[in-house]
Structures are given as structure tokens and as C-alpha cells.
Design an enzyme around this catalytic site. Sequence first.
Site, mmCIF file in Angstrom:
data_model
loop_
_atom_site.group_PDB
_atom_site.id
_atom_site.type_symbol
_atom_site.label_atom_id
_atom_site.label_comp_id
_atom_site.label_asym_id
_atom_site.label_seq_id
_atom_site.Cartn_x
_atom_site.Cartn_y
_atom_site.Cartn_z
ATOM 1 N N ILE A 164 -47.696 -21.975 -36.934
ATOM 2 C CA ILE A 164 -47.779 -21.135 -38.122
ATOM 3 C C ILE A 164 -46.390 -20.794 -38.641
ATOM 4 O O ILE A 164 -46.115 -20.892 -39.839
ATOM 5 C CB ILE A 164 -48.576 -19.849 -37.829
ATOM 6 C CG1 ILE A 164 -50.018 -20.194 -37.439
ATOM 7 C CG2 ILE A 164 -48.567 -18.930 -39.045
ATOM 8 C CD1 ILE A 164 -50.862 -19.007 -37.055
ATOM 9 N N ASP A 183 -36.660 -18.359 -31.593
ATOM 10 C CA ASP A 183 -37.680 -18.838 -30.668
ATOM 11 C C ASP A 183 -37.051 -18.926 -29.283
ATOM 12 O O ASP A 183 -35.841 -19.159 -29.168
ATOM 13 C CB ASP A 183 -38.207 -20.211 -31.103
ATOM 14 C CG ASP A 183 -39.557 -20.546 -30.477
ATOM 15 O OD1 ASP A 183 -40.564 -20.520 -31.195
ATOM 16 O OD2 ASP A 183 -39.592 -20.832 -29.263
ATOM 17 N N ALA A 241 -49.693 -11.844 -36.020
ATOM 18 C CA ALA A 241 -49.718 -12.635 -34.783
ATOM 19 C C ALA A 241 -50.633 -11.989 -33.754
ATOM 20 O O ALA A 241 -51.823 -12.290 -33.698
ATOM 21 C CB ALA A 241 -48.292 -12.786 -34.243
ATOM 22 N N ASP A 266 -51.949 -6.899 -39.412
ATOM 23 C CA ASP A 266 -53.311 -7.437 -39.364
ATOM 24 C C ASP A 266 -53.923 -7.348 -37.979
ATOM 25 O O ASP A 266 -55.136 -7.465 -37.827
ATOM 26 C CB ASP A 266 -53.268 -8.908 -39.803
ATOM 27 C CG ASP A 266 -54.642 -9.547 -39.929
ATOM 28 O OD1 ASP A 266 -55.495 -8.967 -40.626
ATOM 29 O OD2 ASP A 266 -54.854 -10.619 -39.344
ATOM 30 N N GLU A 271 -58.768 -3.202 -31.018
ATOM 31 C CA GLU A 271 -59.486 -3.472 -32.262
ATOM 32 C C GLU A 271 -60.982 -3.238 -32.071
ATOM 33 O O GLU A 271 -61.515 -3.497 -30.988
ATOM 34 C CB GLU A 271 -59.243 -4.910 -32.713
ATOM 35 C CG GLU A 271 -57.781 -5.203 -33.025
ATOM 36 C CD GLU A 271 -57.553 -6.639 -33.475
ATOM 37 O OE1 GLU A 271 -58.542 -7.413 -33.529
ATOM 38 O OE2 GLU A 271 -56.393 -6.991 -33.767
ATOM 39 N N HIS A 294 -57.648 -7.981 -39.025
ATOM 40 C CA HIS A 294 -57.539 -9.249 -38.286
ATOM 41 C C HIS A 294 -58.166 -10.393 -39.084
ATOM 42 O O HIS A 294 -59.039 -11.124 -38.588
ATOM 43 C CB HIS A 294 -58.190 -9.126 -36.918
ATOM 44 C CG HIS A 294 -57.646 -10.116 -35.922
ATOM 45 N ND1 HIS A 294 -57.529 -9.830 -34.585
ATOM 46 C CD2 HIS A 294 -57.184 -11.391 -36.071
ATOM 47 C CE1 HIS A 294 -57.033 -10.881 -33.948
ATOM 48 N NE2 HIS A 294 -56.816 -11.833 -34.831
ATOM 49 N N ILE A 295 -57.688 -10.579 -40.305
ATOM 50 C CA ILE A 295 -58.263 -11.590 -41.201
ATOM 51 C C ILE A 295 -57.252 -12.685 -41.559
ATOM 52 O O ILE A 295 -57.491 -13.457 -42.496
ATOM 53 C CB ILE A 295 -58.786 -10.941 -42.501
ATOM 54 C CG1 ILE A 295 -57.643 -10.195 -43.213
ATOM 55 C CG2 ILE A 295 -59.964 -10.026 -42.217
ATOM 56 C CD1 ILE A 295 -57.965 -9.809 -44.629
ATOM 57 N N GLY A 296 -56.153 -12.770 -40.817
ATOM 58 C CA GLY A 296 -55.140 -13.753 -41.151
ATOM 59 C C GLY A 296 -55.674 -15.161 -41.299
ATOM 60 O O GLY A 296 -55.298 -15.898 -42.213
ATOM 61 N N GLY A 297 -56.570 -15.551 -40.416
ATOM 62 C CA GLY A 297 -57.146 -16.890 -40.473
ATOM 63 C C GLY A 297 -58.548 -16.912 -41.032
ATOM 64 O O GLY A 297 -59.239 -17.929 -40.923
#
Length: 411
Positions: A164, A183, A241, A266, A271, A294-297
Site C-alpha cells: 500500500i 522502512d 494501517a 481509520d 473496535e 475501518h473502511i480503508g479497503g
Amino acid sequence: MDQQKSTSYPKEKISILLLENISDAAVAEFTTAGYQVRKLSGALSEEDLINEIKEVHLLGIRSKTQVTRKVLESARKLQAVGCFCIGINQVDLKAATGHGVAVFNAPYSNTRSVAELVIGLSIILIRRIVDKNAAAHNGTWLKEATGSFEIRGKTLGIVGYGNIGSQVSVLAEGLGMNVIYYDVETKLPLGNAVQVRSLKELFGQSDIISLHVPSNKSTENMINKEILADAKPGAIFINYARGEVVDLEALKNALVDGQLSGAAIDVFPVEPEKNGAAFSSPLQKLSNVILTPHIGGSTEEAQHNIGLDVSSKLLNYLEKGASFGSHTVPALSVPPIENTHRILHIHENVPGVLSAINTALSSNKINILGQYLKTNDQIGYVVLDVDTRLSQEALALLKEVPHTIKTRLLY
């Protein structure tokens, strides 16, 4: 080879349970292959899942259902778990490995959906659209340019340059942004992105910071008071993430104090398990914060692609023994051999098991026409193709081999 299109028992006896409103694309894949599917819209508690899973062969979940050691100990017939999402931390992988249960996920299928939303949120926050939208809804005309900026020429800092993060990088450069990333591993950049050596360096240079890291012990609360203090004054912070990565109280203080000018979150450490349930966060009621559930995807395209990806992996494992993409059973994928029956054998990874398998079969004059072995730290996975006339006898012998975890006649 018609005989090799069937599993070792009638398809109508194979139980497939899909939870959390998994895409109908997955249901269609299973039903087209001749299986019956039971689909539930919500997640199940550990107790409810223990009751449901006893006769299940394939289980499909998303991010809410927790597949614990207790659940796996009750899953007498379970062959595989499909995580119809990116993450796999909701499954006890060590326990799943020990029980010979393959675990699959979809690491790539929703990357575009998340990446697009991160870019959209960056524009909304840097233009202060949240404040202007709220003012308009409250009857106030807030037409001003103060504090509103273009993203062109701004620096985007990406924490975690994986599937991503790298796609966000490409989209951001297309809009004229400068991209830096951090990273734990050295990663080849896409476009003109530049890898920096530390989080401190990234936070100090970035106008917008976006997280794209997994949830594990090394990332828990990695974004804390000390790191946030290094942020460029007025920076924007985005976390689409994992919730455990950010200390939300520290983030709230950075927003209230003006160290950060805005945030979009998100994912959260805790949750709700279902839609409509109560939700609480320290970031609520902050006007410069966008909170999403939690709607990123969560786009129709992403869920469709995830449904196809994971269901394909589950079917390949169920019908062919192919374990590529599994996080528990060692990766094997072998073509069928004419006029054989295929047996799958999962065992503890200790010396002598393969020798015991060969001895058991050869001493009973059962010819092995094909044999493939792959191991990991915990278990070994053997795919055997044997004479069709003696396959049931071979299956019985393999079940008695010491250190056997699971044996299955595939076809």
C-alpha cells in the site's frame, strides 16, 4: 481427468462458513465449484465460534473474528481459514500451524482502495475542508484561503513502504508531491521517492505523514509522544494501517497543542464488533480530525477482488493440495499425476517422519508415484501420489505414522 476433479468425499458434505458479510464473489466461486456455503453478516465471539466450527472444513473471516487456540482445538474438521482482508493477526498462527490448518489472506487486493482514500484525505485535510463543511452545516459561510494549501510541492512521508505504501507513493508523485519513506528494510523506491534512515528524519521533513505498517510487537505504539514531538509543525497525520501502532492520547495532545494541524484515523486499538455498536475514542470532538470506521479497503471493487483471491486459494488447497500463499502450512503446488490418488500428510517437523512414511508404504508394497515435501519450523507437509488401487490402505497407514497431525485423501 474427471476422477481428479472430486475430493475424497461428496462436496455436499463439505461445510463452508463465511462470516462478516464476505463478498458474494466468494460465495459464487464456491457454489460454482459445487459446494454449499453458509454466510453470516457479523463476527462471532469465541464461544459462538467454538460452537459453530466443529463441523466446518473451510472458514472465511475478515478482521473482527478472532480465531484463537481454543477455537482451533474445537475445529475437528477444519482444513483452512481464509482471511478476506490484508491482516492475519486475528488468527493464532502458531496454533493453526500446530493443528495443520492452512491460513490464507489477500495481501494485495484492496491496496488501491486504501491508497486512493489516503490521497483524498490528504487533500481534504490540507484544504481544511472539515472545518468549512462543519461551518456550512451550522449555517456559517467560511470562505477563506488562510491555512489552506495545495498538496503539489508538499512532502509526503510514508512509514512502511510495502504494497500500500508504495502505491500511495506513486499516486502522490502523480499529483506533484515529494515522497520520502521509512522502512525497517532497504526498499527499492518507485519513481523519485527517497528512503530516509529514521522515523525522526521522516517526521521532521514531512508535511503529511501516512502509516502503512503491520501490527506486531515491534510496531506497538511506535507512534508515541516522543516521535510526535519530532513532527514538522502543522503536519498532517494519517493512520489507515493498524490501530495498535499509535498512542491515541499522545496524538490527541499533539493535535490540541498545534504540533499537528490535522489527522485522519481509520483503525483503533479496540473496535466494535458490529455495525451500530457504541464506539469511543480520545480523538472524538476534535474538529481537525476525520474518524472513519475501518473502511480503508471497503470498496465494492476491493471486496470483490478479495473474495475472488481468497476463495481461489481455499479451493486450490481443498481440491489440489496447493498451499502457496499460506502463512502456516509450507508452500507446495504440484500438478496432478495421471491414474493416481493424492494423499496430503501434515506432521510435526521432527527427524525421521519421511522415512517412516516411505517404510510404512513400501513394506506394504504400495508404490509411490510422486512425492513432495516442504517444512517450516513447526510442521512438515507431504503430498503423495499413490496407486489408485491401494490409496485407502495407504491413507490408513499414514494416519498411524508417529508425529502425524493431519492426513487427507484428496482424490
